[in-house]
Design a protein around this motif. Structure first.
Motif, PDB file in Angstrom:
ATOM      1  N   SER A  23       0.847  -1.191   0.000  1.00 54.87           N
ATOM      2  CA  SER A  23       0.000   0.000   0.000  1.00 54.87           C
ATOM      3  C   SER A  23       0.880   1.238   0.000  1.00 54.87           C
ATOM      4  O   SER A  23       1.897   1.290   0.697  1.00 54.87           O
ATOM      5  N   ALA A  24       0.488   2.229  -0.793  1.00 54.11           N
ATOM      6  CA  ALA A  24       1.212   3.499  -0.867  1.00 54.11           C
ATOM      7  C   ALA A  24       0.233   4.633  -0.607  1.00 54.11           C
ATOM      8  O   ALA A  24      -0.852   4.677  -1.196  1.00 54.11           O
ATOM      9  N   GLY A  25       0.611   5.540   0.289  1.00 54.18           N
ATOM     10  CA  GLY A  25      -0.269   6.645   0.642  1.00 54.18           C
ATOM     11  C   GLY A  25       0.175   7.958   0.035  1.00 54.18           C
ATOM     12  O   GLY A  25       1.300   8.110  -0.434  1.00 54.18           O
ATOM     13  N   TYR A  30       4.361   3.958   3.223  1.00 56.35           N
ATOM     14  CA  TYR A  30       4.179   2.677   2.550  1.00 56.35           C
ATOM     15  C   TYR A  30       3.966   1.589   3.589  1.00 56.35           C
ATOM     16  O   TYR A  30       4.564   1.624   4.666  1.00 56.35           O
ATOM     17  N   VAL A 110      -1.710   2.744   6.244  1.00 46.94           N
ATOM     18  CA  VAL A 110      -1.534   3.840   5.300  1.00 46.94           C
ATOM     19  C   VAL A 110      -2.906   4.404   4.936  1.00 46.94           C
ATOM     20  O   VAL A 110      -3.788   3.665   4.482  1.00 46.94           O
ATOM     21  N   ARG A 113      -4.844   5.207   0.656  1.00 47.10           N
ATOM     22  CA  ARG A 113      -3.856   4.324   0.056  1.00 47.10           C
ATOM     23  C   ARG A 113      -4.223   3.855  -1.353  1.00 47.10           C
ATOM     24  O   ARG A 113      -5.391   3.785  -1.715  1.00 47.10           O
ATOM     25  N   SER A 115      -3.373   0.367  -3.342  1.00 48.23           N
ATOM     26  CA  SER A 115      -2.907  -0.953  -2.945  1.00 48.23           C
ATOM     27  C   SER A 115      -2.689  -1.867  -4.142  1.00 48.23           C
ATOM     28  O   SER A 115      -3.312  -1.704  -5.189  1.00 48.23           O
ATOM     29  N   SER A 145       8.279   2.505  -4.313  1.00 46.76           N
ATOM     30  CA  SER A 145       7.757   1.259  -3.759  1.00 46.76           C
ATOM     31  C   SER A 145       8.794   0.145  -3.809  1.00 46.76           C
ATOM     32  O   SER A 145       8.771  -0.759  -2.967  1.00 46.76           O
TER      33      SER A 145
END
Length: 202
Positions: A23-25, A30, A110, A113, A115, A145
Motif C-alpha cells: 500500500s502506498a499513501g 508505505y 496507510v 492508500r 494498494s 515502492s
C-alpha cells in the motif's frame, strides 16, 4: 466451454511461493506485508520466508523497472537509488529510504492508500515471476515502492541475505548497464534470477 477452459487454466496456474500486499499513501507512507504461501517447486522444497523475501525484492525491482519504462518511458532515477543501497553496508536497522535519497517511511497503516496484491510464483525450472497488477501505482510512487519492499524485507532476511542484498542489487544494475534492457520482458526473469543465484558464490 469457457467455464471449463477457465477451470483448466486455474488448475495449471502455479502456486504462489510468497503473497505480498503493498500500500502506498499520499503522505509518502508505505505498508508492505509478506506471507509465505508454501508453493515452492520440487527443486526448492524448503523455501523459507527469508529466501522468498530475498527473491521477491529482486524480482520486484525488475518488475518495477519494466513497468516504468513500458508506461512512462523513464525509470525515475530508480537504478540510482538502488545503486546507493548497493554501495552501502546495511544491517537490520538501516533506513534504506534515507540511503536511497527519498523521503518516505514504512507504516503499519496507510491512509488514502493505493494498494496492490502480488505473488511470487514459479514459472519454470528455477524461474520465478511477480504476478499482480501494478497499474494503480505510477511515477515516483511506483519507483519508491521498490525501496519500500527492500526496507520491509529487512525484517525477514537472515544476516547473510541482508549482507547479500546490496551485492545482488549491484549485480542487477550491472546487468542492465551491460547486457539487458529495462523494457525487455525477459529481463524481469533473467536479471533478478541471475543476481539471486550469483549471491550463492559470494
Amino acid at each position: 466451454m469457457d467455464l471449463m477452459n477457465a477451470q483448466a487454466q486455474s488448475q495449471q496456474r502455479p502456486h504462489s511461493v510468497l503473497d505480498v500486499r503493498l500500500s502506498a499513501g499520499s503522505d509518502e507512507r508505505y505498508a508492505v506485508s509478506f506471507a509465505l504461501a508454501g508453493g515452492a517447486g520440487p527443486h526448492e522444497p524448503d523455501h523459507s520466508i527469508d529466501l522468498a523475501c530475498f527473491r521477491f525484492t529482486l524480482h520486484y525491482y525488475a518488475r518495477v523497472l519494466y513497468e516504468l519504462v513500458r508506461h512512462e518511458k523513464s525509470v525515475r532515477n530508480l537504478p540510482r537509488m538502488m545503486g546507493r543501497i548497493s554501495a552501502t553496508a546495511i544491517d537490520p536497522a538501516s533506513n534504506l529510504f534515507e540511503i536511497a535519497g527519498v523521503r518516505a517511511v514504512l507504516a503499519p497503516v496507510v491512509a488514502d492508500r493505493i494498494s496492490a496484491v502480488l505473488s511470487l510464483r514459479p514459472c519454470g525450472l528455477r524461474v520465478y515471476e511477480i504476478d499482480g497488477d501494478l497499474s494503480r501505482l505510477r511515477g515516483s510512487k511506483l519507483a519508491t515502492s521498490a525501496v519500500a519492499v527492500c526496507q520491509a524485507a529487512l525484517r525477514h532476511l537472515s544476516p547473510a541475505n541482508i549482507e547479500a542484498l546490496p551485492v545482488a542489487l549491484a549485480n542487477m544494475n550491472a546487468s542492465y548497464e551491460m547486457t539487458h534492457r529495462f523494457g525487455d520482458p525477459n529481463s524481469q526473469y533473467e536479471v533478478p534470477g541471475n543476481a539471486y543465484y550469483a549471491t550463492a558464490f559470494v
